[in-house]
Design a protein around this motif. Structure first.
Motif, PDB file in Angstrom:
ATOM      1  N   ASN A 225     -35.100  33.972-107.389  1.00 39.52           N
ATOM      2  CA  ASN A 225     -35.881  34.935-106.608  1.00 39.52           C
ATOM      3  C   ASN A 225     -35.424  34.971-105.153  1.00 39.52           C
ATOM      4  OD1 ASN A 225     -38.251  36.774-106.925  1.00 39.52           O
ATOM      5  ND2 ASN A 225     -39.007  35.581-105.214  1.00 39.52           N
ATOM      6  N   TRP A 244     -40.371  37.692-112.956  1.00 42.47           N
ATOM      7  CA  TRP A 244     -41.730  37.820-112.397  1.00 42.47           C
ATOM      8  C   TRP A 244     -42.808  37.593-113.439  1.00 42.47           C
ATOM      9  CZ3 TRP A 244     -40.210  42.858-109.391  1.00 42.47           C
ATOM     10  CH2 TRP A 244     -39.464  42.494-108.257  1.00 42.47           C
ATOM     11  N   SER A 250     -42.832  33.609-107.928  1.00 40.91           N
ATOM     12  CA  SER A 250     -41.703  34.468-107.524  1.00 40.91           C
ATOM     13  C   SER A 250     -42.186  35.877-107.213  1.00 40.91           C
ATOM     14  CB  SER A 250     -40.648  34.512-108.634  1.00 40.91           C
ATOM     15  OG  SER A 250     -40.006  33.272-108.783  1.00 40.91           O
ATOM     16  N   LEU A 251     -43.096  36.392-108.025  1.00 43.89           N
ATOM     17  CA  LEU A 251     -43.656  37.720-107.776  1.00 43.89           C
ATOM     18  C   LEU A 251     -44.459  37.725-106.482  1.00 43.89           C
ATOM     19  CD1 LEU A 251     -44.300  40.619-108.548  1.00 43.89           C
ATOM     20  CD2 LEU A 251     -46.079  39.758-110.084  1.00 43.89           C
ATOM     21  N   THR A 254     -42.150  37.700-103.509  1.00 41.75           N
ATOM     22  CA  THR A 254     -41.533  39.010-103.313  1.00 41.75           C
ATOM     23  C   THR A 254     -42.483  39.954-102.589  1.00 41.75           C
ATOM     24  OG1 THR A 254     -40.232  38.724-105.344  1.00 41.75           O
ATOM     25  CG2 THR A 254     -40.447  40.957-104.496  1.00 41.75           C
ATOM     26  N   ILE A 292     -47.759  42.968-113.878  1.00 43.51           N
ATOM     27  CA  ILE A 292     -47.109  42.976-112.560  1.00 43.51           C
ATOM     28  C   ILE A 292     -47.833  43.929-111.631  1.00 43.51           C
ATOM     29  CG2 ILE A 292     -44.984  43.627-111.347  1.00 43.51           C
ATOM     30  CD1 ILE A 292     -43.418  42.476-113.640  1.00 43.51           C
TER      31      ILE A 292
END
Length: 499
Positions: A225, A244, A250-251, A254, A292
């Motif tokens: 990531n 993700w 990691s999501l 971001t 997501i």
């Protein structure tokens, strides 16, 4: 060839003809023929080596001028190189051609040609690292000559093994163990920014085993990531989506990275925000999976609450939503997931209305659409028990900021002497102060119009951008927009006096 083949196996000419056919065609029938003859051909190579090792290179070339063709065709056949001990026997035969102390250009050229073939075999075959080192010492060429090919072959081999492992499912005989998969992910951490490793990184991210717990190490997800955010690695959207979905931190990182760019930069135009958004891949990934979208949406919600509705965050949410809707329409001609999974706390009918593109509605009907939206929102807000209350309704409405912009534009372009439409005033006031009561909101309707006037410069910049997306009268240029701004300021004065 009778005299030339003295001392060589008697079927030399037969195999030369076979190799010519194998290299000229790649049909299924040819492949079957190759596989059928591989054991016999390996035995032929072994016997041929026993003949060649008794001669020096000059003697071999003089007596067997086609030997280079035979060896070259053999070395470039992936079937031969993949079969049993054939690669090693080919190396033995090639070594017989090397002249330790070349005396002329012909011998030097033969040595160079032979080394290239040896490098090709070493880089495309699964040898022990000690064997590779031995070739390096004996043959006298540097690791840089064959390491790139060897690395590429190793990566492709691991990628194939991971994919086969996924396809084989519970076939325990051919499955890669979870410990080995985890070890691979850990080994990749310091190497994943190397271009040659990208196929392996992608294969690991898209690998789905049958273990109850995650097999890839957290450090691998974090490193991938970070490399993605810093543009040090290029991966397809499908791989980033898997990253993700498998690793929530990691999501989240971001999203925080995106919010930092939105807030820390100088005043961003909507075009610049759109570039940030599409570059992040978040809208596209959110369209592919509701999970997501829900995480991104929740982070935007928290950011709006913590920043007291900062314009940068609000603009980011609206641009994200527009890009998300575009990706949703592009990827899901038939929705894979119901809209309810994306907006679980919202009125489905209201979502459907807000999802309409303003550019698909004639400008003459905009007022009617805005009135309908206003009535639906007002009904939901006054019924405190439905769809999460005023804040949830406001949060849904500001996703689709184009409607609020059109409301403001319709009010500003209305006649100065005319009474402003109550439904539009309510909708505009609601977009700025969702938490106030009915009486308070009625009292602040006109005051909110004044606030819009004070922010007209920023609004006009957004309007220019909006016109491009809504296809509103292409002849309205930036110059005309600035002239409109001057006229609207003049119209605003009488309203303020009357108040």
């Amino acid at each position: 060839m009778a005299e030339d083949s003295a001392g060589l196996p008697s079927n030399y000419q037969f195999w030369m003809q076979k190799l010519s056919v194998w290299t000229q065609a790649s049909t299924l029938e040819t492949q079957r023929d190759i596989c059928l003859h591989l054991p016999q051909f390996q035995e032929f190579l072994r016997r041929m080596y026993e003949t060649l090792k008794e001669m020096d290179s000059n003697t071999i070339i003089e007596r067997f001028p086609t030997i280079c063709q035979l060896l070259a065709k053999s070395c470039w056949s992936p079937f031969i190189l993949a079969y049993d001990e054939s690669p090693k026997i080919l190396i033995w035969c090639l070594c017989c051609l090397i002249k330790k102390d070349p005396q002329n250009s012909r011998e030097s050229k033969l040595n160079s040609w032979t080394r290239r073939l040896l490098s090709h075999i070493v880089s495309t075959s699964r040898f022990d690292i000690k064997e590779v080192g031995l070739f390096n010492q004996v043959l006298g060429y540097a690791p840089t000559d064959y390491y790139p090919g060897l690395l590429k072959n190793m990566v492709l081999s691991l990628v194939s093994e991971l994919r086969e492992n996924h396809l084989n499912g519970f076939s325990s005989q051919r499955r890669m163990s979870p410990e080995r998969v985890r070890s691979l992910s850990r080994i990749c951490v310091p190497l994943l920014t190397l271009q040659d490793f990208e196929p392996l990184v992608e294969a690991l991210l898209t690998y789905h085993g049958h273990e109850p717990q995650e097999v890839l190490c957290p450090e691998f997800f974090d490193a991938v990531n970070e490399a993605f955010l810093l543009k040090k690695i290029s991966l397809p959207t499908s791989a980033i989506l898997c990253l993700w979905l498998r690793h929530l931190p990691s999501l989240e990182n971001t999203m925080l990275h995106l919010l930092e760019k939105l807030i820390s930069s100088e005043r961003n135009s909507l075009r610049r925000i759109e570039c940030f958004m599409k570059d992040s891949l978040l809208p596209e990934a959110a369209a592919c999976h509701p999970a997501i979208f829900r995480v991104v949406d929740e982070i935007f919600r928290s950011a709006l609450l913590e920043t007291d509705g900062a314009p940068e965050v609000l603009a980011g949410l609206q641009v994200f939503t527009r890009c998300f809707v575009e990706a949703l329409e592009k990827e899901n001609k038939q929705l894979k997931f119901a809209l309810k999974t994306y907006f679980p706390y919202a009125s489905p009918s209201l979502v459907m209305v807000l999802l309409q593109h303003s550019k698909d509605i004639p400008q003459g009907l905009w007022h009617q659409s805005l009135k309908h939206i206003s009535e639906m929102l007002k009904e939901i807000v006054e019924d405190h028990g439905s769809y999460g209350g005023p804040f949830e309704s406001w949060f849904l409405f500001v996703h689709f900021g184009g409607w609020a912009d059109i409301t403001a534009e319709q009010l500003l372009m209305s006649e100065a002497e005319a009474e402003p439409p109550e439904a539009l005033l309510w909708l505009l006031a609601f977009s700025y102060s969702p938490g106030t009561g009915h009486q308070q909101r009625a009292q602040t309707m006109m005051a909110q119009t004044d606030a819009i006037m004070n922010e007209i410069i920023g609004f006009l910049d957004y309007t220019l951008y909006r016109w491009d997306h809504l296809c509103v009268e292409a002849h309205r240029s930036r110059k005309l927009a600035r002239e409109l701004l001057t006229e609207l300021r003049e119209q605003a004065s009488p309203r303020q006096v009357n108040q």
